[in-house]
Design an enzyme around this catalytic site. Structure first.
Site, PDB file in Angstrom:
ATOM      1  N   LYS A  58      60.748  22.611  58.850  1.00  0.00           N
ATOM      2  CA  LYS A  58      60.137  23.304  57.709  1.00  0.00           C
ATOM      3  C   LYS A  58      60.971  24.515  57.294  1.00  0.00           C
ATOM      4  CE  LYS A  58      56.679  26.213  58.098  1.00  0.00           C
ATOM      5  NZ  LYS A  58      55.454  27.016  58.049  1.00  0.00           N
ATOM      6  N   LYS A  74      54.991  26.418  69.808  1.00  0.00           N
ATOM      7  CA  LYS A  74      55.556  27.681  70.320  1.00  0.00           C
ATOM      8  C   LYS A  74      55.611  27.644  71.836  1.00  0.00           C
ATOM      9  CE  LYS A  74      55.434  30.900  66.707  1.00  0.00           C
ATOM     10  NZ  LYS A  74      54.609  31.489  65.738  1.00  0.00           N
ATOM     11  N   LYS A 115      60.262  31.389  57.320  1.00  0.00           N
ATOM     12  CA  LYS A 115      60.670  32.802  57.322  1.00  0.00           C
ATOM     13  C   LYS A 115      61.490  33.143  58.544  1.00  0.00           C
ATOM     14  CE  LYS A 115      56.327  34.244  55.518  1.00  0.00           C
ATOM     15  NZ  LYS A 115      54.961  34.110  55.940  1.00  0.00           N
TER      16      LYS A 115
HETATM   17  P1  ATP Z   1      56.619  30.698  59.236  1.00  0.00           P
HETATM   18  O1  ATP Z   1      57.601  30.472  58.151  1.00  0.00           O
HETATM   19  O2  ATP Z   1      56.971  31.872  60.099  1.00  0.00           O
HETATM   20  O3  ATP Z   1      56.310  29.440  59.979  1.00  0.00           O
HETATM   21  P2  ATP Z   1      54.585  30.443  57.323  1.00  0.00           P
HETATM   22  O4  ATP Z   1      55.441  30.678  56.142  1.00  0.00           O
HETATM   23  O5  ATP Z   1      54.148  29.063  57.636  1.00  0.00           O
HETATM   24  O6  ATP Z   1      55.257  31.139  58.577  1.00  0.00           O
HETATM   25  P3  ATP Z   1      52.502  31.823  55.980  1.00  0.00           P
HETATM   26  O7  ATP Z   1      53.320  32.801  55.288  1.00  0.00           O
HETATM   27  O8  ATP Z   1      51.213  32.339  56.422  1.00  0.00           O
HETATM   28  O9  ATP Z   1      53.252  31.267  57.248  1.00  0.00           O
HETATM   29  O10 ATP Z   1      52.266  30.594  55.058  1.00  0.00           O
HETATM   30  C1  ATP Z   1      51.577  30.804  53.862  1.00  0.00           C
HETATM   31  C2  ATP Z   1      51.363  29.529  53.136  1.00  0.00           C
HETATM   32  O11 ATP Z   1      52.634  28.969  52.775  1.00  0.00           O
HETATM   33  C3  ATP Z   1      50.636  28.477  53.964  1.00  0.00           C
HETATM   34  O12 ATP Z   1      49.691  27.827  53.122  1.00  0.00           O
HETATM   35  C4  ATP Z   1      51.727  27.538  54.364  1.00  0.00           C
HETATM   36  O13 ATP Z   1      51.242  26.233  54.562  1.00  0.00           O
HETATM   37  C5  ATP Z   1      52.678  27.604  53.171  1.00  0.00           C
HETATM   38  N1  ATP Z   1      54.059  27.284  53.561  1.00  0.00           N
HETATM   39  C6  ATP Z   1      54.822  27.951  54.445  1.00  0.00           C
HETATM   40  N2  ATP Z   1      56.041  27.373  54.568  1.00  0.00           N
HETATM   41  C7  ATP Z   1      56.034  26.299  53.734  1.00  0.00           C
HETATM   42  C8  ATP Z   1      56.982  25.284  53.418  1.00  0.00           C
HETATM   43  N3  ATP Z   1      58.180  25.262  53.959  1.00  0.00           N
HETATM   44  N4  ATP Z   1      56.631  24.349  52.515  1.00  0.00           N
HETATM   45  C9  ATP Z   1      55.413  24.356  51.922  1.00  0.00           C
HETATM   46  N5  ATP Z   1      54.456  25.281  52.191  1.00  0.00           N
HETATM   47  C10 ATP Z   1      54.744  26.239  53.080  1.00  0.00           C
END
Ligand code: ATP
Ligand code: LTN
Length: 329
Positions: free
Chosen positions: A193, A111, A196
């Site tokens: 990745k 970030k 969201k």
């Molecule tokens: P952002 O998308 O804003 O980076 P995030 O989705 O990583 O946020 P969280 O919602 O807290 O943040 O993630 C919740 C769980 O989902 C965590 O265990 C994270 O590792 C998993 N996760 C998030 N995105 C992925 C992805 N693309 N693939 C696999 N696991 C994911």
């Protein structure tokens, strides 16, 4: 029974990445482990959230937890702020985390490198709060996606350090990262990745996406010009990602799926992936609507908070006493 804990930070709508990398695994584990799953609302506010959006996202997240199969009779489901000990132990953890450790956290570094403005102190110390989340429950395992492994490793270091200084305060937790589906990539840029915070919205499937929209996103996923269906993550990352998505949801091996489509065009494979994803989303969405209408969320969260607080308060009290914060008369 070994204890397991995890949380999701619903800053936006939950995604297929969250489902495959995290939620789906929680559901699988809830029969085998004593499971604690919480909505990490304190972690949400490390960046500004519109209060109304935040409330809606929190409600949706709980409803989606249940819709995805988390069962309140098997798992303890709660909101982070309903258990006050999180913030309290979070502060103590921050006092036991070195700046050098926080500076090494890739999520923060990324970030910063992107030149994000107005980064908050809360965002910087977020890994200390996450350590508190885990250690309060003396969790043995923490199922997370690949991106969170580093934070769980920091938690282990802090716990070990405090145990060495003060005696056995905490169970040392282990991260649990699934072999398939730990990092679902964006459908528009398979080097990133699925997130969201996807700016275009086209690379990310949300669990509450209209099924037609979800199908369209899959059918227009970026692939490659090789023209052969095979498992080559390096040269065909988009295709690999699609097969990984279908494999995680259908519980078929990636090899099996690649083999079935090896003589077909990409369109046919995409159609299959869309069928698998949309069938799963449809099930989740139907249950989601039932749950929202049943108005049972409050009860689930209240009961969850009572169960969670019992354990968390005990740990917090023991920590406060051991490190000398109490006066004995
Ligand atoms: P952002 O998308 O804003 O980076 P995030 O989705 O990583 O946020 P969280 O919602 O807290 O943040 O993630 C919740 C769980 O989902 C965590 O265990 C994270 O590792 C998993 N996760 C998030 N995105 C992925 C992805 N693309 N693939 C696999 N696991 C994911
Ligand atoms: N940091 C995680 C969410 C999270 C979490 C936790 C996960 C907060 N506290 C404790 C596991 C255990 C994230 O952003 N994905």
């Amino acid at each position: 029974m070994k204890r397991m804990l995890s949380g999701i930070k619903p800053t936006g709508q939950l995604t297929l990445g969250n489902y495959i990398g995290a939620l789906r695994n929680f559901v699988k584990y809830q029969d085998e482990y004593e499971m604690y799953v919480f909505i990490a609302n304190l972690h949400c506010i490390t960046e500004y959230q519109d209060p109304q959006d935040l409330r809606k996202n929190l409600t949706d997240a709980v409803a989606l937890y249940l819709a995805c199969g988390l069962d309140p009779n098997k798992s303890t489901i709660f909101l982070q702020t309903d258990v006050r000990a999180h913030a309290q132990l979070g502060y103590i953890m921050a006092c036991n985390t070195y700046l050098g450790e926080l500076n090494r956290m890739t999520q923060f570094k990324d970030k910063q490198a992107k030149g994000e403005k107005n980064m908050t102190a809360g965002l910087y110390t977020y890994p200390s709060l996450m350590a508190a989340d885990i250690l309060l429950y003396q969790a043995n395992y923490v199922p997370v996606g690949e991106d969170q492994k580093q934070h769980v490793e920091l938690t282990r270091d802090i716990a070990q350090r405090m145990n060495n200084k003060y005696g056995d305060l905490f169970t040392i937790p282990e991260p649990l990262v699934a072999k398939v589906g730990a990092r679902i990539m964006s459908l528009q840029d398979p080097s990133k990745k699925m997130s969201k915070s996807d700016e275009t919205n086209k690379g990310c499937i949300y669990l509450l996406d209209d099924l037609k929209v979800a199908r369209k996103k899959i059918m227009s996923a970026v692939t490659d010009s090789v023209g052969v269906i095979q498992l080559d993550k390096e040269n065909q990352p988009g295709l690999y990602n699609l097969i990984e998505i279908a494999s995680s949801i259908s519980d078929r091996s990636m090899e099996d799926i690649a083999d079935e489509f090896k003589n077909e065009g990409y369109g046919k494979l995409k159609g299959y992936v869309a069928d698998v994803v949309c069938a799963e989303l449809e099930k989740i969405q139907n249950r989601y609507h039932e749950i929202i209408e049943s108005k049972t969320l409050e009860k689930v969260l209240n009961e969850g908070a009572i169960k969670a607080a019992k354990i968390a308060d005990e740990t917090l009290q023991n920590v406060e006493k051991t490190i000398g914060l109490e006066i004995k008369y």
